[in-house]
Each structure stands twice: as C-alpha cells, then as structure tokens.
Design a protein around this motif. Structure first.
Motif, PDB file in Angstrom:
ATOM      1  N   THR A   5       0.827  -1.243  -0.202  1.00 40.20           N
ATOM      2  CA  THR A   5      -0.098   0.104  -0.017  1.00 40.20           C
ATOM      3  C   THR A   5       0.859   1.303   0.047  1.00 40.20           C
ATOM      4  O   THR A   5       2.026   1.338   0.447  1.00 40.20           O
ATOM      5  N   HIS A   6       0.191   2.398  -0.485  1.00 44.25           N
ATOM      6  CA  HIS A   6       1.167   3.437  -0.396  1.00 44.25           C
ATOM      7  C   HIS A   6       0.937   4.413   0.806  1.00 44.25           C
ATOM      8  O   HIS A   6       1.622   5.527   0.777  1.00 44.25           O
ATOM      9  N   ASN A   7       0.378   4.179   1.670  1.00 46.29           N
ATOM     10  CA  ASN A   7      -0.060   4.910   2.915  1.00 46.29           C
ATOM     11  C   ASN A   7       0.480   4.254   4.173  1.00 46.29           C
ATOM     12  O   ASN A   7       0.287   3.067   4.319  1.00 46.29           O
ATOM     13  N   ILE A   8       1.139   4.841   4.905  1.00 45.79           N
ATOM     14  CA  ILE A   8       1.832   4.375   6.015  1.00 45.79           C
ATOM     15  C   ILE A   8       0.614   3.901   7.111  1.00 45.79           C
ATOM     16  O   ILE A   8       0.892   2.861   7.661  1.00 45.79           O
ATOM     17  N   PHE A   9      -0.393   4.455   7.099  1.00 46.84           N
ATOM     18  CA  PHE A   9      -1.751   4.059   8.082  1.00 46.84           C
ATOM     19  C   PHE A   9      -2.164   2.749   7.688  1.00 46.84           C
ATOM     20  O   PHE A   9      -2.530   2.030   8.630  1.00 46.84           O
ATOM     21  N   THR A  10      -2.301   2.546   6.309  1.00 49.17           N
ATOM     22  CA  THR A  10      -3.194   1.212   6.017  1.00 49.17           C
ATOM     23  C   THR A  10      -2.121   0.053   6.039  1.00 49.17           C
ATOM     24  O   THR A  10      -2.214  -0.865   6.285  1.00 49.17           O
ATOM     25  N   LEU A  13      -2.002  -0.836   9.697  1.00 49.45           N
ATOM     26  CA  LEU A  13      -3.182  -1.396   9.954  1.00 49.45           C
ATOM     27  C   LEU A  13      -3.263  -2.810   9.567  1.00 49.45           C
ATOM     28  O   LEU A  13      -3.477  -3.835  10.324  1.00 49.45           O
ATOM     29  N   LEU A  14      -2.593  -3.171   8.328  1.00 53.43           N
ATOM     30  CA  LEU A  14      -2.621  -4.498   7.775  1.00 53.43           C
ATOM     31  C   LEU A  14      -1.645  -5.304   8.376  1.00 53.43           C
ATOM     32  O   LEU A  14      -1.658  -6.469   8.472  1.00 53.43           O
ATOM     33  N   LYS A  15      -0.408  -4.922   8.849  1.00 47.75           N
ATOM     34  CA  LYS A  15       0.560  -5.582   9.388  1.00 47.75           C
ATOM     35  C   LYS A  15       0.308  -5.550  10.970  1.00 47.75           C
ATOM     36  O   LYS A  15       0.968  -6.341  11.445  1.00 47.75           O
ATOM     37  N   THR A  16      -0.002  -4.655  11.724  1.00 45.94           N
ATOM     38  CA  THR A  16      -0.007  -4.622  13.148  1.00 45.94           C
ATOM     39  C   THR A  16      -1.214  -4.645  13.838  1.00 45.94           C
ATOM     40  O   THR A  16      -1.465  -4.699  14.944  1.00 45.94           O
ATOM     41  N   LEU A  21      -1.622   0.742  14.747  1.00 43.48           N
ATOM     42  CA  LEU A  21      -2.169   1.898  14.120  1.00 43.48           C
ATOM     43  C   LEU A  21      -2.311   2.850  15.218  1.00 43.48           C
ATOM     44  O   LEU A  21      -1.764   4.004  14.922  1.00 43.48           O
ATOM     45  N   LEU A  22      -2.751   2.629  16.263  1.00 43.55           N
ATOM     46  CA  LEU A  22      -2.926   3.559  17.450  1.00 43.55           C
ATOM     47  C   LEU A  22      -1.731   4.041  18.034  1.00 43.55           C
ATOM     48  O   LEU A  22      -1.385   5.237  18.037  1.00 43.55           O
ATOM     49  N   LEU A  23      -0.599   3.131  18.046  1.00 43.07           N
ATOM     50  CA  LEU A  23       0.375   3.361  18.564  1.00 43.07           C
ATOM     51  C   LEU A  23       1.481   4.329  17.584  1.00 43.07           C
ATOM     52  O   LEU A  23       2.097   5.005  17.734  1.00 43.07           O
ATOM     53  N   LEU A  24       1.342   3.991  16.030  1.00 37.47           N
ATOM     54  CA  LEU A  24       1.784   4.901  15.172  1.00 37.47           C
ATOM     55  C   LEU A  24       1.295   6.164  15.047  1.00 37.47           C
ATOM     56  O   LEU A  24       1.875   7.255  14.962  1.00 37.47           O
ATOM     57  N   THR A  25      -0.043   6.271  15.317  1.00 38.58           N
ATOM     58  CA  THR A  25      -0.517   7.659  15.422  1.00 38.58           C
ATOM     59  C   THR A  25      -0.237   8.384  16.571  1.00 38.58           C
ATOM     60  O   THR A  25       0.069   9.703  16.214  1.00 38.58           O
ATOM     61  N   LEU A  26      -0.106   7.943  17.867  1.00 37.05           N
ATOM     62  CA  LEU A  26       0.585   8.540  19.023  1.00 37.05           C
ATOM     63  C   LEU A  26       1.992   9.159  18.442  1.00 37.05           C
ATOM     64  O   LEU A  26       2.238  10.137  18.763  1.00 37.05           O
ATOM     65  N   TYR A  27       2.726   8.190  18.007  1.00 39.17           N
ATOM     66  CA  TYR A  27       4.302   8.530  17.605  1.00 39.17           C
ATOM     67  C   TYR A  27       4.402   9.950  16.613  1.00 39.17           C
ATOM     68  O   TYR A  27       4.924  10.629  16.607  1.00 39.17           O
ATOM     69  N   LEU A  59       0.597  10.052   0.195  1.00 38.99           N
ATOM     70  CA  LEU A  59       0.662   9.816  -1.099  1.00 38.99           C
ATOM     71  C   LEU A  59       1.585   8.807  -1.748  1.00 38.99           C
ATOM     72  O   LEU A  59       1.451   8.189  -2.737  1.00 38.99           O
ATOM     73  N   TYR A  60       2.803   8.638  -0.978  1.00 36.95           N
ATOM     74  CA  TYR A  60       3.872   7.875  -1.703  1.00 36.95           C
ATOM     75  C   TYR A  60       4.462   7.138  -0.585  1.00 36.95           C
ATOM     76  O   TYR A  60       4.659   7.426   0.499  1.00 36.95           O
TER      77      TYR A  60
END
Length: 87
Positions: A5-10, A13-16, A21-27, A59-60
């Motif tokens: 995927t091109h988006n860090i959030f997706t 989400l798919l890997k962890t 995703l919550l930990l990434l968002t806080l970081y 985007l990338y």
C-alpha cells in the motif's frame, strides 16, 4: 491479501492491526506537534518540512526510505532549536 500500500496508516493497519495503528498515530502526533509550534515562529521552515512529511505519509510509500528519516531528523532538530531559543 494486500502486499503493498502507498499509505503508512494502511500499511500499519494491515501489518500490526488496530493496536499498531494507534501506536503509530501517537508516535506521529508526537513528531508533528513541534511543527505546529514551529509554524508560528518560522512558517516557511515548518511548511518546507511539513509538506514532504505529509506526502511521505499519505501519497507515496517513501516512509521506508532514507528521505523520510532525514525529514524526521530535521523536524526534531528544528524542534530542539526552537526549545533552546524560543522567540
């Protein structure tokens, strides 16, 4: 199965899952918070760092490359400089 995927959030989400995703968002919130402080003092520098950061996150898929790490480093250095010399 999605391999790429091109988006860090997706990607996170798919890997962890939702916890990752919550930990990434806080970081990322902790990283981007100094950009908002920098926006008041040095708006051009904040935009020069913020726009590539948003592009890399959404985007990338360059969040896996060196330029993303360098942008994060520059954000942290600018935040440290702002804490040392508040205007």
């Amino acid at each position: 199965m999605v391999n790429y995927t091109h988006n860090i959030f997706t990607t996170y989400l798919l890997k962890t899952g939702l916890v990752g995703l919550l930990l990434l968002t806080l970081y990322l919130y902790g990283l981007c918070r100094p950009l908002f402080d920098l926006l008041r003092v040095r708006p051009l520098l904040a935009l020069a760092l913020g726009v590539p950061l948003v592009i890399d996150l959404t985007l990338y898929a360059s969040f896996k490359s060196l330029d993303f790490g360098l942008i994060l480093l520059l954000v942290m250095l600018a935040a440290q400089k702002l804490r040392e010399n508040p205007v």
